[in-house]
Design a protein around this motif. Structure first.
Motif, PDB file in Angstrom:
ATOM      1  N   GLY A 813       0.818  -1.213   0.000  1.00 52.77           N
ATOM      2  CA  GLY A 813       0.000   0.000   0.000  1.00 52.77           C
ATOM      3  C   GLY A 813       0.846   1.253   0.000  1.00 52.77           C
ATOM      4  O   GLY A 813       0.562   2.219  -0.732  1.00 52.77           O
ATOM      5  N   VAL A 814       1.914   1.272   0.812  1.00 59.72           N
ATOM      6  CA  VAL A 814       2.783   2.443   0.879  1.00 59.72           C
ATOM      7  C   VAL A 814       3.492   2.668  -0.457  1.00 59.72           C
ATOM      8  O   VAL A 814       3.596   3.800  -0.955  1.00 59.72           O
ATOM      9  CB  VAL A 814       3.806   2.286   2.027  1.00 59.72           C
ATOM     10  CG1 VAL A 814       4.838   3.406   1.992  1.00 59.72           C
ATOM     11  CG2 VAL A 814       3.083   2.267   3.368  1.00 59.72           C
ATOM     12  N   VAL A 815       4.010   1.580  -1.046  1.00 62.99           N
ATOM     13  CA  VAL A 815       4.738   1.694  -2.308  1.00 62.99           C
ATOM     14  C   VAL A 815       3.811   2.189  -3.413  1.00 62.99           C
ATOM     15  O   VAL A 815       4.164   3.081  -4.198  1.00 62.99           O
ATOM     16  CB  VAL A 815       5.362   0.334  -2.684  1.00 62.99           C
ATOM     17  CG1 VAL A 815       5.987   0.409  -4.081  1.00 62.99           C
ATOM     18  CG2 VAL A 815       6.409  -0.077  -1.656  1.00 62.99           C
ATOM     19  N   LEU A 816       2.610   1.623  -3.500  1.00 59.75           N
ATOM     20  CA  LEU A 816       1.665   2.032  -4.533  1.00 59.75           C
ATOM     21  C   LEU A 816       1.209   3.467  -4.339  1.00 59.75           C
ATOM     22  O   LEU A 816       0.936   4.188  -5.318  1.00 59.75           O
ATOM     23  CB  LEU A 816       0.462   1.087  -4.544  1.00 59.75           C
ATOM     24  CG  LEU A 816       0.768  -0.330  -5.063  1.00 59.75           C
ATOM     25  CD1 LEU A 816      -0.373  -1.281  -4.730  1.00 59.75           C
ATOM     26  CD2 LEU A 816       1.018  -0.295  -6.581  1.00 59.75           C
ATOM     27  N   GLN A 817       1.133   3.912  -3.098  1.00 66.63           N
ATOM     28  CA  GLN A 817       0.804   5.319  -2.856  1.00 66.63           C
ATOM     29  C   GLN A 817       1.894   6.218  -3.433  1.00 66.63           C
ATOM     30  O   GLN A 817       1.595   7.244  -4.064  1.00 66.63           O
ATOM     31  CB  GLN A 817       0.650   5.566  -1.353  1.00 66.63           C
ATOM     32  CG  GLN A 817       0.294   7.021  -1.008  1.00 66.63           C
ATOM     33  CD  GLN A 817       0.259   7.266   0.489  1.00 66.63           C
ATOM     34  OE1 GLN A 817       0.598   6.399   1.262  1.00 66.63           O
ATOM     35  NE2 GLN A 817      -0.168   8.451   0.883  1.00 66.63           N
ATOM     36  N   ARG A 824      -5.330   1.025  -5.846  1.00 68.51           N
ATOM     37  CA  ARG A 824      -4.655  -0.224  -5.488  1.00 68.51           C
ATOM     38  C   ARG A 824      -4.026  -0.107  -4.093  1.00 68.51           C
ATOM     39  O   ARG A 824      -4.061  -1.053  -3.299  1.00 68.51           O
ATOM     40  CB  ARG A 824      -3.572  -0.555  -6.512  1.00 68.51           C
ATOM     41  CG  ARG A 824      -4.092  -1.029  -7.861  1.00 68.51           C
ATOM     42  CD  ARG A 824      -2.921  -1.379  -8.781  1.00 68.51           C
ATOM     43  NE  ARG A 824      -2.151  -2.501  -8.247  1.00 68.51           N
ATOM     44  CZ  ARG A 824      -0.915  -2.842  -8.678  1.00 68.51           C
ATOM     45  NH1 ARG A 824      -0.333  -2.102  -9.611  1.00 68.51           N
ATOM     46  NH2 ARG A 824      -0.297  -3.881  -8.157  1.00 68.51           N
ATOM     47  N   ALA A 825      -3.465   1.049  -3.814  1.00 66.16           N
ATOM     48  CA  ALA A 825      -2.846   1.245  -2.493  1.00 66.16           C
ATOM     49  C   ALA A 825      -3.887   1.079  -1.394  1.00 66.16           C
ATOM     50  O   ALA A 825      -3.644   0.394  -0.381  1.00 66.16           O
ATOM     51  CB  ALA A 825      -2.207   2.625  -2.419  1.00 66.16           C
ATOM     52  N   PHE A 826      -5.060   1.706  -1.595  1.00 64.25           N
ATOM     53  CA  PHE A 826      -6.088   1.618  -0.563  1.00 64.25           C
ATOM     54  C   PHE A 826      -6.555   0.175  -0.364  1.00 64.25           C
ATOM     55  O   PHE A 826      -6.755  -0.277   0.773  1.00 64.25           O
ATOM     56  CB  PHE A 826      -7.274   2.513  -0.915  1.00 64.25           C
ATOM     57  CG  PHE A 826      -8.386   2.436   0.095  1.00 64.25           C
ATOM     58  CD1 PHE A 826      -8.283   3.115   1.307  1.00 64.25           C
ATOM     59  CD2 PHE A 826      -9.514   1.665  -0.143  1.00 64.25           C
ATOM     60  CE1 PHE A 826      -9.299   3.027   2.249  1.00 64.25           C
ATOM     61  CE2 PHE A 826     -10.512   1.572   0.794  1.00 64.25           C
ATOM     62  CZ  PHE A 826     -10.415   2.258   1.999  1.00 64.25           C
ATOM     63  N   ALA A 845      -3.854  -3.277  12.829  1.00 64.11           N
ATOM     64  CA  ALA A 845      -5.019  -2.963  12.004  1.00 64.11           C
ATOM     65  C   ALA A 845      -5.306  -1.459  12.005  1.00 64.11           C
ATOM     66  O   ALA A 845      -5.598  -0.866  10.968  1.00 64.11           O
ATOM     67  CB  ALA A 845      -6.231  -3.740  12.510  1.00 64.11           C
ATOM     68  N   ILE A 846      -5.203  -0.849  13.178  1.00 64.14           N
ATOM     69  CA  ILE A 846      -5.480   0.599  13.272  1.00 64.14           C
ATOM     70  C   ILE A 846      -4.427   1.395  12.504  1.00 64.14           C
ATOM     71  O   ILE A 846      -4.733   2.385  11.830  1.00 64.14           O
ATOM     72  CB  ILE A 846      -5.536   1.017  14.754  1.00 64.14           C
ATOM     73  CG1 ILE A 846      -6.684   0.300  15.451  1.00 64.14           C
ATOM     74  CG2 ILE A 846      -5.703   2.521  14.883  1.00 64.14           C
ATOM     75  CD1 ILE A 846      -6.692   0.478  16.936  1.00 64.14           C
ATOM     76  N   PHE A 847      -3.164   0.960  12.590  1.00 66.75           N
ATOM     77  CA  PHE A 847      -2.114   1.669  11.868  1.00 66.75           C
ATOM     78  C   PHE A 847      -2.329   1.547  10.357  1.00 66.75           C
ATOM     79  O   PHE A 847      -2.076   2.506   9.601  1.00 66.75           O
ATOM     80  CB  PHE A 847      -0.734   1.130  12.248  1.00 66.75           C
ATOM     81  CG  PHE A 847       0.391   2.025  11.818  1.00 66.75           C
ATOM     82  CD1 PHE A 847       0.728   3.144  12.557  1.00 66.75           C
ATOM     83  CD2 PHE A 847       1.108   1.759  10.652  1.00 66.75           C
ATOM     84  CE1 PHE A 847       1.754   3.987  12.149  1.00 66.75           C
ATOM     85  CE2 PHE A 847       2.132   2.589  10.237  1.00 66.75           C
ATOM     86  CZ  PHE A 847       2.462   3.710  10.990  1.00 66.75           C
ATOM     87  N   ALA A 848      -2.802   0.372   9.900  1.00 63.37           N
ATOM     88  CA  ALA A 848      -3.088   0.201   8.476  1.00 63.37           C
ATOM     89  C   ALA A 848      -4.206   1.154   8.035  1.00 63.37           C
ATOM     90  O   ALA A 848      -4.153   1.735   6.934  1.00 63.37           O
ATOM     91  CB  ALA A 848      -3.474  -1.243   8.183  1.00 63.37           C
ATOM     92  N   ASP A 854      -4.170   8.221   4.790  1.00 68.48           N
ATOM     93  CA  ASP A 854      -3.155   9.041   4.135  1.00 68.48           C
ATOM     94  C   ASP A 854      -3.232   8.889   2.620  1.00 68.48           C
ATOM     95  O   ASP A 854      -2.989   9.849   1.877  1.00 68.48           O
ATOM     96  CB  ASP A 854      -1.762   8.649   4.657  1.00 68.48           C
ATOM     97  CG  ASP A 854      -0.714   9.701   4.321  1.00 68.48           C
ATOM     98  OD1 ASP A 854      -0.932  10.878   4.668  1.00 68.48           O
ATOM     99  OD2 ASP A 854       0.315   9.340   3.713  1.00 68.48           O
ATOM    100  N   VAL A 855      -3.579   7.670   2.178  1.00 70.33           N
ATOM    101  CA  VAL A 855      -3.767   7.458   0.734  1.00 70.33           C
ATOM    102  C   VAL A 855      -4.917   8.322   0.224  1.00 70.33           C
ATOM    103  O   VAL A 855      -4.824   8.958  -0.834  1.00 70.33           O
ATOM    104  CB  VAL A 855      -4.034   5.967   0.452  1.00 70.33           C
ATOM    105  CG1 VAL A 855      -4.461   5.768  -1.013  1.00 70.33           C
ATOM    106  CG2 VAL A 855      -2.802   5.133   0.749  1.00 70.33           C
TER     107      VAL A 855
END
Length: 978
Positions: A813-817, A824-826, A845-848, A854-855
């Motif tokens: 997710g971070v890379v795709l953002q 896709r990131a989301f 889970a909360i951090f994700a 942020d995305v």
């Protein structure tokens, strides 16, 4: 028809003149029949009444002779007036003085209830005058008649008439509290206040000397009226003794004196009081010295109004070598209920029947203290539905139908308060708290040490703490006279079966107080089917307490600290003990290795599984045994089980690593390091590996790198490519944290080379996945990161590593953002959140979700971002994730700024700044200051912009990405000037 007189020596009247009954025995038979005139009286009752419990062999013939003489005395109608029916002999008489007494008593009660006390007095006087002396079996009714006559005299204003009964009042044995009440009141009302005080003092002494009791509530209340010089107020209760219906009966109140300095037990008291309804049996159970008797007495006093017929109390001496026999206790109870000594039956069944008859229609509370077992209690249960019972015992009394109130040590605050009250200590010092803990918060132990400190002011809390700190001497210090904590435990221990005693001796030497049923099974040699019976026996004896009831082998138990000390003191066979412990730790190791290999986390390969049954839920197994597994390496090492020690420690690492219990991981590393020179190469390698993890978590990267290199040397020595690759993964993580990216890449390169030479399936596939994942976080640009993260995800899915799957989705997710592929990131971050929750990783889970928000911000979907950030804020606050909470609040300020709500953004940014002020995380504070400076710039508040930018710039190094933003915000002034 003849008339019978039984209120004294039995007399048969015919035509108004006495008839000779022909001897003592016929007269006794006549009296027994006349008392129950008109109803069948069994021959066995007549024999018991006339000849007692040891009749002659010819008693049947003698009874026939006595009956014949009574019939002869009755005249021509003798066979009709005294006939044999199926239920026994029936005597028909026209009238009797007993019938007249009962009729007159009933007339007097009716008059009293109608308020006509003069008429009541006349009836009671007439009834009482019918008595010509005491009669066995009717003494209670005679005293009740005297009591009613005295009440009527007092109510109608004639206290001097009452004083005429002084001899009767003072000679009744055991003392009759109501008669004494009326006599004392008569003295006071007649003006003899000193005499009343002396009489009250006398009855108090007699009750204490003869029965060991304090006066009941009525006499205590009377003392208050006398002290206030208001004896007239004491008249009010006595009318109810008559108008309440039925003849007055003894009202025992036998509870021991209230204990001094009673503290706490509010919850248990409320529970017991709620259970103590008519017909209930409440068992208060707990270790000796825990305060069962004190609580039972307190509950009984509180419930007194619900049981107007009084309270019986007896110590059953269940802890003595010879507990009280129920037969003897019944005799004591019958006397308390007004049955004279010479009328109490000797026969067991007759005594029990009389007790049940007397309690059938009463509302009585019975307190049975210190019961030995259910059999001792069962015959002492009253028959009436209006009665209730409190039992105290050191066992759970299996087999007794009772509601149980378990009693354990006092809560810490109550224990400290008890010590302060006992010693008069004014200050709440650490020594007082420490002393309470050393005494096990057991009321008996607290009273012993409290009394000692209070008696010897030179001793003080600090010196008492020093004495109790020595475990070998603690039990000697917790003894005073006949009060000994040691005996409270030893009594229960001596009653255990041999198997239960051996099991207890084993588990008290464990390095932790709590253990599971499975652990107990591992430390015993009995058949597995017997283990549950043994644990139930120990729990019933209150030597173990159930702390977690899972219904299976993970059910947890704990032994009180003082129980552990006492049993250790008894167990002197060190050789046998060490053999038992060694065997138990090896059983624990077998299960730990199997559970560790069944864990779905692969970044730390553990030992190969030994033959054992698979663990159904390895995560639950580790959670249930975690404290023991952390302490076991040190305990096993102490008895020479070095190999077992390091293997248990290593088997626990994956669980502790996954749950971020770094302090406990540090304990294991420290223990293994003390014996590292004696460990095999693999043991040394894994010890250095564990230490490196702890050092990395504490930020000591240089030391962590050194230990990881030591571990790699040992891994290579044993030729273990998989574990060496795992070590290289750890080395890459550490070097990346230390900002040595080239070393991190080199470590992952070497790990990939090693793993290419072995079959990557199962756990090895998982290790490969972690190597790819750390490589993804290390490499740049984004295309290479994406490739590595996708490879990692494939490996984790192949290995069945849910933690790895969750982390891989997060990195994707971070890379795709970064690549601008927001949809896709989301999706990956949403998948990461679900995967984390599925394995109980709520924080992950909360951090994700935070990263997913942020995305949305990057994609310009501010409303969606605000919705997710609000959810993260709520969850982070609930779970006290302070850093993430502050970061999420900053994100909300960013969203408000981007939506154009600059006032709202400024207010939220200040909130975030206040939150990070309590954290020691410079980069997080710098990020909040960056947002604050950007909001200030948008608002045209240049002073705030400059202050925030300067403060933020001081928090980060020059090469940090935030530094460039701060410099840009500062450069606005130069651009404006140009």
């Amino acid at each position: 028809m003849p008339r019978a007189l039984v209120l004294g020596p039995a007399v048969l009247l015919a035509h108004g003149a006495p008839v000779d009954l022909g001897g003592t025995r016929p007269r006794a038979v006549f009296a027994a029949l006349a008392e129950r005139a008109g109803t069948p009286v069994p021959a066995t009752d007549l024999i018991a009444h006339v000849w007692g419990q040891d009749p002659p062999r010819t008693v049947a013939n003698q009874l026939q002779i006595a009956v014949h003489r009574v019939r002869a005395a009755l005249g021509a109608d003798g066979h009709r007036l005294l006939r044999l029916e199926p239920g026994g002999y029936v005597l028909e008489v026209g009238e009797s003085d007993l019938g007249d007494f009962r009729r007159l008593t009933a007339e007097g009660e009716r008059a009293a209830r109608a308020g006509n006390w003069p008429a009541a007095r006349t009836a009671f006087h007439t009834a009482a005058a019918l008595w010509r002396g005491p009669v066995a079996g009717l003494e209670e009714e005679r005293l009740a008649g005297i009591e009613r006559r005295m009440i009527a005299d007092l109510v109608t204003g004639d206290p001097l008439a009452v004083l005429g009964h002084a001899d009767t009042v003072t000679e009744v044995t055991p003392p009759h509290e109501r008669l004494w009440y009326l006599y004392i009141l008569a003295l006071a009302l007649s003006g003899d206040e000193k005499g009343a005080e002396r009489a009250h003092a006398r009855i108090r002494r007699e009750l204490a000397d003869t029965l060991g009791l304090d006066p009941g509530r009525d006499l205590r209340d009377l003392a208050g009226h006398l002290a206030r010089r208001d004896p007239a107020a004491a008249l009010a209760p006595i009318t109810g003794w008559v108008t309440g219906g039925g003849p007055a009966r003894p009202r025992p109140m036998e509870l021991p004196a209230e204990i001094r300095d009673f503290v706490g037990r509010g919850e248990e008291h409320a529970h017991a009081r709620a259970l103590l309804t008519p017909g209930a049996v409440v068992a208060i159970v707990g270790l000796g010295g825990v305060g069962k008797t004190a609580l039972a007495s307190r509950v009984a006093r509180d419930a007194g109004e619900d049981f107007p017929d009084g309270c019986l109390f007896i110590d059953l001496r269940g802890v003595d070598e010879t507990p009280r026999e129920p037969h003897a206790v019944l005799g004591t109870f019958l006397r308390s209920l007004g049955i004279p000594d010479d009328v109490v039956p000797d026969d067991r069944d007759a005594r029990l029947a009389l007790y049940r008859t007397l309690t059938a229609e009463r509302r009585l509370l019975v307190v049975l203290d210190n019961a030995y077992d259910a059999a001792q209690v069962r015959d002492l249960l009253p028959a009436g539905d209006g009665c209730a019972v409190i039992v105290t015992a050191r066992t759970a009394l299996p087999g007794l139908d009772a509601s149980r109130v378990p009693l354990s040590s006092l809560p810490a605050g109550d224990a400290v308060e008890l010590l302060r009250r006992l010693t008069g200590a004014g200050d709440d010092t650490p020594d007082v708290h420490r002393l309470a803990e050393l005494a096990g918060r057991l009321p008996l132990a607290l009273r012993i040490v409290g009394a000692r400190v209070a008696r010897r002011r030179d001793l003080g809390f600090a010196r008492m703490v020093a004495r109790l700190t020595d475990e070998h001497a603690r039990l000697d210090q917790l003894a005073e006279g006949d009060r000994m904590v040691r005996s409270c435990v030893e009594i229960g221990y001596r009653r255990l079966s041999g198997e239960a005693a051996a099991a207890l001796r084993a588990v008290v030497w464990l390095p932790v107080a709590e253990f599971t049923l499975e652990v107990l099974a591992g430390f015993t040699t009995v058949n597995s089917a017997r283990v549950r019976e043994i644990i139930e026996e120990l729990a019933d004896a209150q030597l173990l307490v159930l702390t977690r009831d899972t219904g299976d082998s993970l059910a947890a138990y704990v032994a009180h600290d003082l129980v552990r000390l006492c049993i250790r003191d008894i167990d002197e066979d060190e050789e046998t003990r060490n053999l038992t412990l060694a065997r138990g730790y090896r059983v624990l190791l077998t299960k730990a290795v199997r559970a560790a290999n069944d864990l779905p986390f692969t970044q730390f390969p553990v030992l190969d599984p030994e033959p054992a049954v698979a663990v159904a839920d390895p995560q639950a197994w580790f959670a249930a045994h975690r404290e023991l597994l952390v302490a076991a390496p040190g305990a096993a090492q102490a008895i020479g089980e070095v190999d077992t020690a390091w293997r248990i420690g290593v088997s626990t690492v994956a669980h502790l690593d996954h749950t971020s219990r770094w302090d406990e991981l540090d304990v294991i590393a420290s223990v293994l390091e003390t014996a590292v020179a004696n460990l095999p190469p693999l043991g040394r390698a894994m010890t250095w590996h564990i230490r490196a993890k702890c050092l990395r978590e504490s930020g000591r990267y240089r030391d962590a790198i050194r230990h990881m290199r030591l571990a790699r040397v040992e891994y290579r020595r044993v030729g273990d490519a998989l574990r060496e690759a795992s070590g290289l993964f750890e080395l890459a993580v550490v070097t990346r944290h230390a900002n040595q990216r080239s070393l991190a890449v080199a470590a992952t390169d070497r790990a990939l080379t090693l793993l290419s030479g072995i079959e990557t399936a199962g756990r090895s596939a998982g290790v490969l996945g972690w190597v790819h994942l750390v490589r993804a976080n290390t490499l740049d640009p984004a295309p290479e990161m994406l490739d590595q993260a996708e490879r990692a995800l494939t490996c984790f899915e192949s290995a069945g590593d849910p933690a790895g799957v969750a982390n891989a989705h997060g990195v994707l997710g971070v890379v795709l953002q970064r690549r601008g592929e927001f949809d896709r990131a989301f999706r990956h971050l949403e998948h990461a959140a679900h995967a984390h929750r599925a394995i109980g990783e709520v924080n992950g889970a909360i951090f994700a979700l935070y990263m997913a928000a942020d995305v949305h911000i990057s994609a310009g979907a501010y409303d969606r971002a605000a919705y997710l950030v609000a959810e993260v804020i709520a969850e982070a606050e609930r779970l006290q994730m302070r850093e993430l909470h502050a970061r999420a609040v900053r994100s909300m300020a960013v969203i408000r700024r981007l939506q154009g709500d600059l006032d709202g953004a400024l207010e939220i940014a200040y909130t975030a700044l206040a939150m990070v002020g309590e954290l020691d995380v410079p980069t997080v504070k710098a990020n909040v200051l960056r947002t604050l400076a950007q909001v200030a710039a948008d608002r045209g508040d240049h002073d705030l912009r400059r202050r925030a930018a300067r403060e933020g710039l001081a928090l980060v190094p020059d090469d940090h990405p935030f530094a460039a933003t701060f410099h840009a915000l500062m450069a606005i002034d130069e651009a404006d000037a140009g």
